[in-house]
Design a protein around this motif. Structure first.
Motif, short mmCIF file in Angstrom:
data_model
loop_
_atom_site.label_atom_id
_atom_site.label_comp_id
_atom_site.label_asym_id
_atom_site.label_seq_id
_atom_site.Cartn_x
_atom_site.Cartn_y
_atom_site.Cartn_z
N HIS A 9 -1.39 -5.15 1.12
CA HIS A 9 -0.14 -5.61 0.53
C HIS A 9 -0.06 -5.43 -0.99
CE1 HIS A 9 0.92 -7.26 4.44
NE2 HIS A 9 -0.31 -7.74 4.49
N ARG A 10 -1.14 -4.96 -1.60
CA ARG A 10 -1.09 -4.68 -3.02
C ARG A 10 -1.43 -3.23 -3.32
NH1 ARG A 10 -3.82 -10.22 -5.59
NH2 ARG A 10 -2.26 -11.67 -4.72
N VAL A 11 -2.59 -2.79 -2.84
CA VAL A 11 -3.01 -1.42 -3.14
C VAL A 11 -2.15 -0.40 -2.41
CG1 VAL A 11 -4.91 0.24 -2.97
CG2 VAL A 11 -5.37 -2.15 -3.61
N ARG A 12 -1.96 -0.60 -1.10
CA ARG A 12 -1.22 0.39 -0.32
C ARG A 12 0.21 0.61 -0.82
NH1 ARG A 12 -0.30 0.35 6.28
NH2 ARG A 12 0.93 2.26 6.36
N PRO A 13 0.99 -0.44 -1.14
CA PRO A 13 2.33 -0.18 -1.65
C PRO A 13 2.34 0.63 -2.94
CG PRO A 13 2.14 -2.45 -0.93
CD PRO A 13 0.75 -1.88 -0.91
N VAL A 14 1.36 0.36 -3.81
CA VAL A 14 1.29 1.12 -5.06
C VAL A 14 0.98 2.59 -4.78
CG1 VAL A 14 0.01 1.40 -7.22
CG2 VAL A 14 0.66 -0.88 -6.44
N LEU A 46 -3.51 -16.41 3.40
CA LEU A 46 -2.76 -15.32 2.78
C LEU A 46 -1.80 -14.72 3.80
CD1 LEU A 46 -5.88 -13.69 1.12
CD2 LEU A 46 -4.15 -15.08 -0.04
N ALA A 47 -0.64 -14.34 3.34
CA ALA A 47 0.35 -13.75 4.24
C ALA A 47 1.05 -12.59 3.55
CB ALA A 47 1.37 -14.80 4.67
N GLY A 48 1.51 -11.65 4.36
CA GLY A 48 2.25 -10.51 3.84
C GLY A 48 3.16 -9.95 4.91
N ARG A 49 4.17 -9.22 4.48
CA ARG A 49 5.16 -8.67 5.40
C ARG A 49 5.40 -7.20 5.12
NH1 ARG A 49 8.82 -12.33 7.93
NH2 ARG A 49 8.30 -14.50 7.50
N TRP A 50 5.75 -6.49 6.21
CA TRP A 50 6.30 -5.15 6.12
C TRP A 50 7.60 -5.15 6.91
CZ3 TRP A 50 4.21 -1.30 3.19
CH2 TRP A 50 2.87 -1.44 2.81
N GLU A 51 8.67 -4.71 6.29
CA GLU A 51 9.91 -4.61 7.06
C GLU A 51 9.76 -3.49 8.09
OE1 GLU A 51 14.24 -3.01 6.05
OE2 GLU A 51 13.99 -5.08 5.36
N SER A 52 10.10 -3.80 9.34
CA SER A 52 9.95 -2.81 10.41
C SER A 52 11.29 -2.26 10.88
CB SER A 52 9.20 -3.42 11.60
OG SER A 52 9.87 -4.57 12.09
N LEU A 53 12.28 -3.13 10.99
CA LEU A 53 13.57 -2.72 11.54
C LEU A 53 14.71 -3.44 10.82
CD1 LEU A 53 12.74 -3.19 15.34
CD2 LEU A 53 12.86 -0.99 14.18
#
Length: 377
Positions: free
Chosen positions: A363-368, A162-169
């Motif tokens: 990557h699913r709960v936190r963004p919501v 499983l992989a996920g991303r958060w844009e940082s900059l």
């Protein structure tokens, strides 16, 4: 108008050369790789000052002197290095996280990959997948289209991780040459620069001082630290001079850069006093800007922008191809009509019960939850 991003790296197709991977632990093993490490970086698609051995060593000494360091080394059949992946192991609540040795002062993260970036990354990933215990792998501040970012995620997903991303900059940069970077800015901004330059000149004699490490480097660094601490960073306790670790890190980085002719400290002087300073680096045709400082009491005449104007002119006169602001997008950087490079935090999770749970929460709960809270505000 904000520009679009350009591809920073070109990754060749993977070779069919077999690689073996060894896992080295501890600082002595890492330190012994210095010459080999830098030689590999110079041959590959990630030739950046932040990937060089001395930068990572300075970071480790300042921020993780007691960290559990593990370096994966991919070598071909002749023993020649093809790739290095430095990782710090962290354990909490029975889970193991492997993370790149990085924080907000690292600027940009990449694995040290040679000409066969695809083949080396595949070998390093296979070793991680099969031979190392971990629950989550975190590689922060990766250029989104860079080799480490694209290769590791693709390899992980192909193996059903499983992989996920958060844009940082979204790091701004300007290309140099042609009609000149300043000429590509708005006419209003250029007029403001001319007016502010006149107003600064009315306050006294204005000059530019260059320090490349051959003169009073300690004095130049002390001047920079003092100027930065005199503003809002000093008031909020975030100035470099307020943290011995930061002082040690930036001093080490500057000295290492000076030793190889890459340091570029530039100061705008008013009556002999520095009112704006760049702590810059020049590497492979690019001027990088890790840190800046300016006299906030002179904000009305924008000494920081006036210094930046002089630095841009110097870079173009030297034939450099790019000025990379580094760090986040900011209003003052936008005045120079930059393009932008997106950076991400890349997370990879084991396809285990714990890994799936962490992926779902992150990557699913936190963004919501963030979206709901933002809506309620």
């Amino acid at each position: 108008m904000l520009g679009t991003a350009e591809t920073l790296f070109a990754v060749p197709a993977p070779s069919r050369l077999p690689y073996r991977v060894e896992a080295l632990e501890g600082r002595p093993a890492f330190d012994a790789l210095r010459d080999e490490w830098n030689a590999l970086v110079a041959r590959g698609p990630v030739d950046l000052p932040f990937v060089r051995h001395e930068w990572i060593a300075a970071w480790l000494d300042a921020f993780a002197p007691d960290g559990r360091l593990r370096v994966l080394v991919a070598r071909d059949g002749h023993g020649t290095a093809a790739g290095f992946a430095p990782l710090l192991e962290e354990r909490a609540r029975g889970l193991v996280r492997l993370a790149a040795p990085a924080n907000d002062h690292s600027c940009r993260v990449e694995w040290a990959l040679g000409p066969d970036a695809s083949g080396a990354a595949a070998a390093l990933w296979a070793h991680l997948r099969d031979r190392v215990r971990w629950d989550v792998l975190l590689l922060r501040d990766l250029v989104r289209d860079g080799p480490t970012s694209t290769l590791v995620e693709a390899l992980a997903r192909a193996d059903r991780h499983l992989a996920g991303r958060w844009e940082s900059l979204r790091t701004p940069y300007v290309t140099l040459g042609g009609d000149g970077a300043e000429a590509r800015t708005s006419s209003k901004f250029r007029a403001n620069l001319r007016r502010r330059a006149r107003r600064l000149g009315e306050l006294g004699a204005v000059a530019l001082r260059r320090e490349d490490g051959q003169g009073d480097l300690d004095g130049a660094l002390g001047e920079f630290f003092a100027l930065e601490a005199a503003g809002w960073k000093g008031e909020k306790g975030t100035a470099i001079s307020g943290d011995p670790r930061l002082v040690a890190f930036y001093t080490r980085v500057a000295r290492d850069a000076a030793a190889r002719g890459a340091l570029a400290i530039r100061a705008l002087l008013l009556e002999g006093r520095a009112v704006a300073i760049h702590l810059g680096l020049v590497h492979r045709g690019v001027y990088y800007l890790p840190k800046t400082a300016y006299d906030e009491e002179l904000g009305a005449v924008s000494p920081g922008q006036l210094l930046h104007r002089e630095v841009l002119a110097e870079c173009e006169a030297r034939g450099l191809r790019e000025l990379d602001f580094l760090g986040p997008d900011m209003e003052w950087k936008r005045d120079w009509e930059p393009r932008h490079r997106p950076h991400d935090w890349l997370y990879v999770y084991r396809p285990s019960l714990a890994g799936r749970a962490m992926h779902t929460l992150k990557h699913r709960v936190r963004p919501v939850v963030k979206e709901v809270l933002a809506w309620r505000r």
